[in-house]
Design a protein around this motif. Structure first.
Motif, short mmCIF file in Angstrom:
data_model
loop_
_atom_site.label_atom_id
_atom_site.label_comp_id
_atom_site.label_asym_id
_atom_site.label_seq_id
_atom_site.Cartn_x
_atom_site.Cartn_y
_atom_site.Cartn_z
N ARG A 234 -14.11 2.14 -42.00
CA ARG A 234 -14.56 0.74 -42.56
C ARG A 234 -15.21 1.01 -44.02
O ARG A 234 -14.68 0.47 -45.23
N LEU A 235 -16.22 1.97 -44.03
CA LEU A 235 -16.93 2.14 -45.41
C LEU A 235 -15.96 3.02 -46.13
O LEU A 235 -16.02 2.78 -47.50
N ARG A 236 -15.19 3.83 -45.65
CA ARG A 236 -14.28 4.66 -46.48
C ARG A 236 -13.40 3.52 -47.28
O ARG A 236 -13.05 3.76 -48.39
N ARG B 14 -13.54 0.46 -47.79
CA ARG B 14 -14.52 -0.19 -48.68
C ARG B 14 -14.49 0.55 -50.26
O ARG B 14 -14.46 -0.02 -51.04
#
Length: 551
Positions: A536-538, A540
């Protein structure tokens, strides 16, 4: 057909089939693990029957029927059983008889043709003990100070009330031992180290020594008061007991002080079973293990696994990214850099146990031993950092996963177009500014991919951890309320090692098997959760960069 092959459709269908097969296999493994593990917390019915032994004598059986399987009649006859059957195969049942302190074994197989009628009396009780495993029997009486206070139907009501009382007293004892007495012991140890530190520096003046003795006397007095409170609680919790009739007709007395849970599974309705299931599953997630890790919970292992992975991520990410940046952006491309790249790629194939041996020799003995001699001489010969701990385990796994991060970051840097760099430089930015503001944001998804792969591998490793920090049962968590709060020198528990220990080192394999499946499922879910967070961080970061690109 020839045109169909030339179109590439067979390859597409073959790839799709392989992916579908892989998904089916993964889902099947997860369902098998979940089915065998999660069913462990459901309250099992307790059966009562009789069994004809080899010599013709009959015994009474009380226990849980865990499994059934077919076995050859000839094999049973060779074992001495008198099986009167024309069939080649008969069914045998695995009974969990419990009462290990009486029977000597928790589990035993019984051929069903030699079993009598099976009944499920509602008054049968299951007692989960803190030692010696489960206890099964018919509740006969409840005692207080060796005097019977309830018999018959009233015995169950009294047993529940007195168990609730004993559970509250046990919680108070646990808090007193772990927190209050543990705090006093911690402060006494700090005084000892302070005195030893002053002795090493030749700074132990009579005034300081008198001050230390005075503070130690106060702590000793506080310790004595706490010990008296602890003994009083122990006397109170030892007051009550129950009497139950087990399968051989004996009446055994069980102290409420050793009872972790008591219930009547045959008398439960569906709603009560679901409540019991939820409570047991929560205890599995939040409690400490007991009975050689075959009972209780696995919270220390969950905490240790997550903390070690986070520490490893914090260590490996900057070093891997910096190494990749240097080799791709700054180093002169030549034979030396090619050799380094080949070495990095080869390091990814080194067996993990080799990293464990290196971590033990370099980090623990060399680096940790020197840290002890320089910064913790007052604690010697007891090691502080010169012994396996969570810091050395995290560093060892950071080395193990470093090639993955380097390769992924280099690939991400290589995908950034040269024109982007040239455009940034043409606008007056320095090389460092170009790298920091333009290149690295574009390569950040690749960096996160490397971190995801590193987390997935590190969370499941066991072999190197056995040498550099993991233990069967950790006395304390690496994180507590004492300065410096995060104790990187402490040993820790790990879900992967817990699975190995319970599955292969347990003295009671049959009892431990469901916990192996449940712990394995939990480890997969934790790795999945960590990976989903990183993904999810990637995503974003990728979306953020796309927005900047459109602007």
């Amino acid at each position: 057909m020839k045109d169909w092959f030339k179109s590439g459709s067979p390859g597409i269908w073959l790839t799709a089939g392989a992916v579908a097969l892989a998904v089916v296999m993964v889902v099947s493994v997860l369902l098998l693990t979940a089915g065998r593990g999660l069913g462990h917390f459901w309250p099992k019915a307790v059966a009562e029957t009789s069994f004809t032994e080899r010599d013709g004598s009959k015994i009474r059986l009380i226990g849980e029927i865990r499994e059934r399987e077919e076995v050859a009649v000839r094999r049973l006859r060779d074992s001495g059983f008198n099986i009167d059957s024309q069939e080649k195969f008969v069914t045998r049942a695995l009974f969990k008889m419990g009462n290990r302190d009486v029977t000597g074994a928790d589990f035993r197989w019984f051929p069903e043709p030699l079993l009598g009628p099976i009944a499920f009396p509602q008054d049968l009780i299951t007692i989960e003990r803190r030692e010696w495993g489960n206890f099964y029997g018919h509740l006969k009486a409840v005692k207080e100070n060796d005097q019977v206070v309830a018999e018959g139907p009233q015995a169950w009501v009294q047993a529940q009330a007195r168990f609730d009382r004993a559970k509250k007293l046990f919680a108070q004892i646990y808090k007193l031992e772990k927190k209050d007495i543990g705090d006093v012991n911690y402060r006494i140890e700090q005084l000892r180290l302070e005195q030893r530190r002053a002795e090493i520096r030749n700074a132990l003046t009579p005034e300081l020594k008198a001050s230390l003795e005075q503070r130690r006397a106060k702590l000793d007095e506080e310790f004595s008061v706490l010990q008296a409170q602890l003994q009083k609680l122990r006397d109170e919790i030892a007051r009550d007991s129950l009497v139950a009739e087990i399968m051989d007709g004996q009446e055994k007395e069980v102290k409420f002080a050793v009872i972790a849970d008591i219930y009547r599974p045959n008398a439960m309705n569906l709603g009560e079973k679901f409540v019991h299931y939820g409570r047991k599953f929560w205890e599995f997630l939040t409690d400490d293990p007991r009975e050689a890790n075959t009972e209780g919970g696995i919270f220390p292992a969950i905490f240790g696994t997550v903390m070690m992975v986070l520490l490893m991520s914090v260590i490996v990410t900057p070093f891997g990214v910096m190494a990749a940046i240097y080799m791709r952006e700054y180093a002169k491309q030549g034979p030396l850099i090619r050799i380094i790249r080949i070495s990095v790629n080869n390091l990814a194939g080194v067996p993990s146990i080799v990293y464990g041996v290196f971590g033990l020799g370099f980090f623990v003995y060399l680096l940790g031993g020197n840290i002890d001699r320089l910064f913790f001489p007052e604690a010697l010969p007891a090691p502080t950092f010169g012994t396996p701990g969570i810091l050395w385990a995290s560093l060892t796994l950071a080395l193990l996963t470093l090639p993955v991060v380097i390769v992924s970051t280099e690939e991400g840097l290589a995908r950034v177009p040269r024109s982007v760099r040239e455009g940034s430089l043409a606008l007056g930015a320095t090389k460092a500014e170009t790298l920091w503001r333009t290149v690295l944001p574009m390569a950040s998804p690749a960096m996160m991919t490397g971190l995801i792969l590193a987390v997935a591998r590190a969370a499941g490793e066991v072999a190197p951890l056995m040498l550099v920090g993991v233990v069967k049962l950790a006395p304390a968590l690496p994180l507590d309320g004492y300065f410096p709060f995060i104790h990187l020198d402490r040993k820790f528990m790990h879900l992967g090692f817990h699975i190995y220990d319970v599955g292969f080192q347990s003295p009671n394999v049959e009892a431990a098997r469901p916990l192996v499946y449940a712990t394995a499922l939990l480890l997969v879910l934790i790795i999945l959760g960590l990976n989903l967070f990183a993904i999810r961080l990637r995503n974003r970061l990728r979306e953020q960069f796309r927005g900047l690109e459109t602007v």
